[in-house]
Design a protein around this motif. Structure first.
Motif, PDB file in Angstrom:
ATOM      1  N   GLY A   6     -20.615 -64.714  31.281  1.00 61.58           N
ATOM      2  CA  GLY A   6     -20.445 -63.552  30.892  1.00 61.58           C
ATOM      3  C   GLY A   6     -21.513 -62.606  31.096  1.00 61.58           C
ATOM      4  N   PRO A   7     -21.242 -61.304  31.072  1.00 60.01           N
ATOM      5  CA  PRO A   7     -22.461 -60.250  31.461  1.00 60.01           C
ATOM      6  C   PRO A   7     -23.680 -60.585  30.343  1.00 60.01           C
ATOM      7  CG  PRO A   7     -20.676 -59.263  30.693  1.00 60.01           C
ATOM      8  CD  PRO A   7     -20.080 -60.554  30.834  1.00 60.01           C
ATOM      9  N   ASP A   8     -23.511 -61.294  29.167  1.00 57.43           N
ATOM     10  CA  ASP A   8     -24.494 -61.559  28.290  1.00 57.43           C
ATOM     11  C   ASP A   8     -25.217 -62.833  28.549  1.00 57.43           C
ATOM     12  OD1 ASP A   8     -22.401 -63.234  27.716  1.00 57.43           O
ATOM     13  OD2 ASP A   8     -22.144 -62.238  25.661  1.00 57.43           O
ATOM     14  N   GLU A   9     -24.979 -63.326  29.592  1.00 53.02           N
ATOM     15  CA  GLU A   9     -25.341 -64.767  30.149  1.00 53.02           C
ATOM     16  C   GLU A   9     -24.862 -65.798  29.106  1.00 53.02           C
ATOM     17  OE1 GLU A   9     -27.086 -65.414  32.908  1.00 53.02           O
ATOM     18  OE2 GLU A   9     -26.714 -63.308  33.377  1.00 53.02           O
ATOM     19  N   ARG A  10     -23.750 -65.652  28.501  1.00 55.45           N
ATOM     20  CA  ARG A  10     -23.033 -66.711  27.735  1.00 55.45           C
ATOM     21  C   ARG A  10     -21.860 -67.273  28.337  1.00 55.45           C
ATOM     22  NH1 ARG A  10     -22.642 -64.401  21.510  1.00 55.45           N
ATOM     23  NH2 ARG A  10     -24.465 -65.028  20.840  1.00 55.45           N
ATOM     24  N   GLN A  11     -21.585 -68.700  28.416  1.00 52.46           N
ATOM     25  CA  GLN A  11     -20.542 -69.370  28.988  1.00 52.46           C
ATOM     26  C   GLN A  11     -19.249 -69.174  27.938  1.00 52.46           C
ATOM     27  OE1 GLN A  11     -19.988 -70.748  32.102  1.00 52.46           O
ATOM     28  NE2 GLN A  11     -22.203 -70.692  32.629  1.00 52.46           N
ATOM     29  N   ARG A  12     -18.330 -69.030  28.428  1.00 48.44           N
ATOM     30  CA  ARG A  12     -16.969 -68.770  27.728  1.00 48.44           C
ATOM     31  C   ARG A  12     -15.829 -69.357  28.295  1.00 48.44           C
ATOM     32  NH1 ARG A  12     -19.669 -64.125  27.453  1.00 48.44           N
ATOM     33  NH2 ARG A  12     -19.814 -63.152  25.204  1.00 48.44           N
ATOM     34  N   CYS A  13     -14.838 -69.728  27.589  1.00 44.77           N
ATOM     35  CA  CYS A  13     -13.797 -70.300  28.162  1.00 44.77           C
ATOM     36  C   CYS A  13     -12.953 -69.494  29.319  1.00 44.77           C
ATOM     37  CB  CYS A  13     -12.422 -70.385  27.060  1.00 44.77           C
ATOM     38  SG  CYS A  13     -13.064 -71.480  25.603  1.00 44.77           S
ATOM     39  N   ALA A  14     -12.726 -70.027  30.347  1.00 40.69           N
ATOM     40  CA  ALA A  14     -12.608 -69.435  31.592  1.00 40.69           C
ATOM     41  C   ALA A  14     -11.291 -68.351  31.562  1.00 40.69           C
ATOM     42  CB  ALA A  14     -12.046 -70.608  32.551  1.00 40.69           C
ATOM     43  N   TRP A  15     -10.265 -68.688  30.552  1.00 37.53           N
ATOM     44  CA  TRP A  15      -9.261 -67.677  30.560  1.00 37.53           C
ATOM     45  C   TRP A  15      -9.872 -66.067  30.195  1.00 37.53           C
ATOM     46  CZ3 TRP A  15      -8.855 -65.427  25.593  1.00 37.53           C
ATOM     47  CH2 TRP A  15      -9.276 -65.993  24.578  1.00 37.53           C
ATOM     48  N   VAL A  16     -10.808 -66.082  29.640  1.00 40.35           N
ATOM     49  CA  VAL A  16     -11.613 -64.826  29.385  1.00 40.35           C
ATOM     50  C   VAL A  16     -11.756 -64.027  30.460  1.00 40.35           C
ATOM     51  CG1 VAL A  16     -13.602 -63.654  28.221  1.00 40.35           C
ATOM     52  CG2 VAL A  16     -12.688 -65.889  27.425  1.00 40.35           C
ATOM     53  N   GLY A  17     -12.219 -64.603  31.737  1.00 39.66           N
ATOM     54  CA  GLY A  17     -12.272 -63.904  32.919  1.00 39.66           C
ATOM     55  C   GLY A  17     -13.491 -62.841  32.860  1.00 39.66           C
ATOM     56  N   ASP A  18     -13.380 -61.714  33.180  1.00 36.64           N
ATOM     57  CA  ASP A  18     -14.346 -60.644  33.276  1.00 36.64           C
ATOM     58  C   ASP A  18     -13.854 -59.656  32.463  1.00 36.64           C
ATOM     59  OD1 ASP A  18     -12.604 -59.472  35.020  1.00 36.64           O
ATOM     60  OD2 ASP A  18     -14.145 -59.228  36.605  1.00 36.64           O
ATOM     61  N   ASP A  19     -12.835 -59.663  31.544  1.00 36.16           N
ATOM     62  CA  ASP A  19     -12.300 -58.550  30.680  1.00 36.16           C
ATOM     63  C   ASP A  19     -13.023 -58.378  29.482  1.00 36.16           C
ATOM     64  OD1 ASP A  19     -10.246 -57.521  28.779  1.00 36.16           O
ATOM     65  OD2 ASP A  19      -9.393 -56.761  30.582  1.00 36.16           O
ATOM     66  N   ALA A  20     -13.414 -57.315  29.074  1.00 37.34           N
ATOM     67  CA  ALA A  20     -14.285 -56.866  27.811  1.00 37.34           C
ATOM     68  C   ALA A  20     -13.469 -57.272  26.660  1.00 37.34           C
ATOM     69  CB  ALA A  20     -14.783 -55.432  27.879  1.00 37.34           C
ATOM     70  N   GLU A  21     -12.378 -56.845  26.631  1.00 35.31           N
ATOM     71  CA  GLU A  21     -11.521 -57.015  25.479  1.00 35.31           C
ATOM     72  C   GLU A  21     -11.038 -58.375  25.184  1.00 35.31           C
ATOM     73  OE1 GLU A  21      -9.217 -56.389  21.804  1.00 35.31           O
ATOM     74  OE2 GLU A  21     -10.816 -55.256  23.211  1.00 35.31           O
ATOM     75  N   TYR A  22     -11.033 -59.517  26.261  1.00 39.92           N
ATOM     76  CA  TYR A  22     -10.820 -60.957  26.174  1.00 39.92           C
ATOM     77  C   TYR A  22     -12.125 -61.380  25.692  1.00 39.92           C
ATOM     78  CZ  TYR A  22      -6.264 -62.307  27.887  1.00 39.92           C
ATOM     79  OH  TYR A  22      -5.140 -62.682  28.035  1.00 39.92           O
ATOM     80  N   ARG A  23     -13.259 -60.963  26.117  1.00 42.09           N
ATOM     81  CA  ARG A  23     -14.557 -61.350  25.643  1.00 42.09           C
ATOM     82  C   ARG A  23     -14.629 -61.381  24.201  1.00 42.09           C
ATOM     83  NH1 ARG A  23     -16.832 -59.430  30.320  1.00 42.09           N
ATOM     84  NH2 ARG A  23     -17.611 -57.744  29.226  1.00 42.09           N
ATOM     85  N   ARG A  24     -14.422 -59.842  23.974  1.00 44.23           N
ATOM     86  CA  ARG A  24     -14.581 -59.696  22.468  1.00 44.23           C
ATOM     87  C   ARG A  24     -13.430 -60.713  21.466  1.00 44.23           C
ATOM     88  NH1 ARG A  24     -12.034 -58.327  18.439  1.00 44.23           N
ATOM     89  NH2 ARG A  24     -10.156 -58.127  19.525  1.00 44.23           N
ATOM     90  N   TYR A  25     -12.280 -60.516  21.971  1.00 44.76           N
ATOM     91  CA  TYR A  25     -11.271 -61.395  21.306  1.00 44.76           C
ATOM     92  C   TYR A  25     -11.864 -63.028  21.130  1.00 44.76           C
ATOM     93  CZ  TYR A  25      -6.810 -63.875  20.357  1.00 44.76           C
ATOM     94  OH  TYR A  25      -5.950 -64.614  19.783  1.00 44.76           O
TER      95      TYR A  25
END
Length: 188
Positions: A6-25
């Motif tokens: 992510g833009p915050d340099e954190r690795q997340r589950c791939a389904w998040v993609g680059d969507d800010a709402e998905y990141r928050r969720y």
């Protein structure tokens, strides 16, 4: 790829993609234990509305869903009649599917027939024991499990609708009954 940076340099589950709402969720809700009849009724309703659609569609419409379904208070939703159904069917801010709207109202009526805390206890009774292992990849995350199938069967036996095994597994993930954050995700 099973994680995404992510833009915050954190690795997340791939389904998040680059969507800010998905990141928050993903960061704040998905996989976090959720308790309470009202909260789980809301989750059940929204997962039912999601059937056949993408979850991001529901997330983006969730504020309006909460507004028109009166905060998903079962007693209020259970009192909805034909006039409210017609009003909901005309509201472009939600998913306008009569069967799903009617199921949500019917499910609210069933929740009201239960003792306080019974829906929470019932749903959490199907949560599997915490696993010592974590999914290594998205391919290791199931769509349906023995537990979600059993939960679906029991809810259907009680008259609930739009609670199929896949929908109930998504609820289990979302409500933290299972933790499917993949290895390498900062939430894992």
């Amino acid at each position: 790829m099973d994680t995404v940076l992510g833009p915050d340099e954190r690795q997340r589950c791939a389904w998040v993609g680059d969507d800010a709402e998905y990141r928050r969720y993903h960061d704040e809700e998905w996989g976090t234990p959720l308790r309470g009849d009202r909260a789980l009724f809301e989750k059940m309703a929204l997962e039912g509305f999601q059937a056949g659609l993408s979850w991001i569609t529901i997330l983006r419409k969730r504020p309006r869903f909460r507004e028109v379904f009166e905060g998903f208070e079962p007693a209020v939703v259970a009192a909805f009649g034909e006039a409210e159904i017609e009003k909901l069917m005309a509201d472009a801010g939600i998913i306008r599917n009569r069967a799903k709207i009617e199921a949500t109202i019917g499910n609210a009526r069933l929740v009201l027939e239960m003792a306080e805390g019974e829906l929470d206890a019932l749903m959490w009774s199907f949560a599997p024991a915490a696993s010592a292992s974590r999914p290594a990849s998205m391919a290791d995350v199931p769509a349906v499990t023995v537990e979600s199938t059993a939960m679906s069967k029991e809810l259907r036996r009680r008259g609930f609708r739009f609670v199929g095994p896949t929908t109930m597994y998504a609820l289990m993930q979302s409500a933290g009954m299972v933790d499917d954050h993949v290895a390498g995700c900062w939430r894992a």
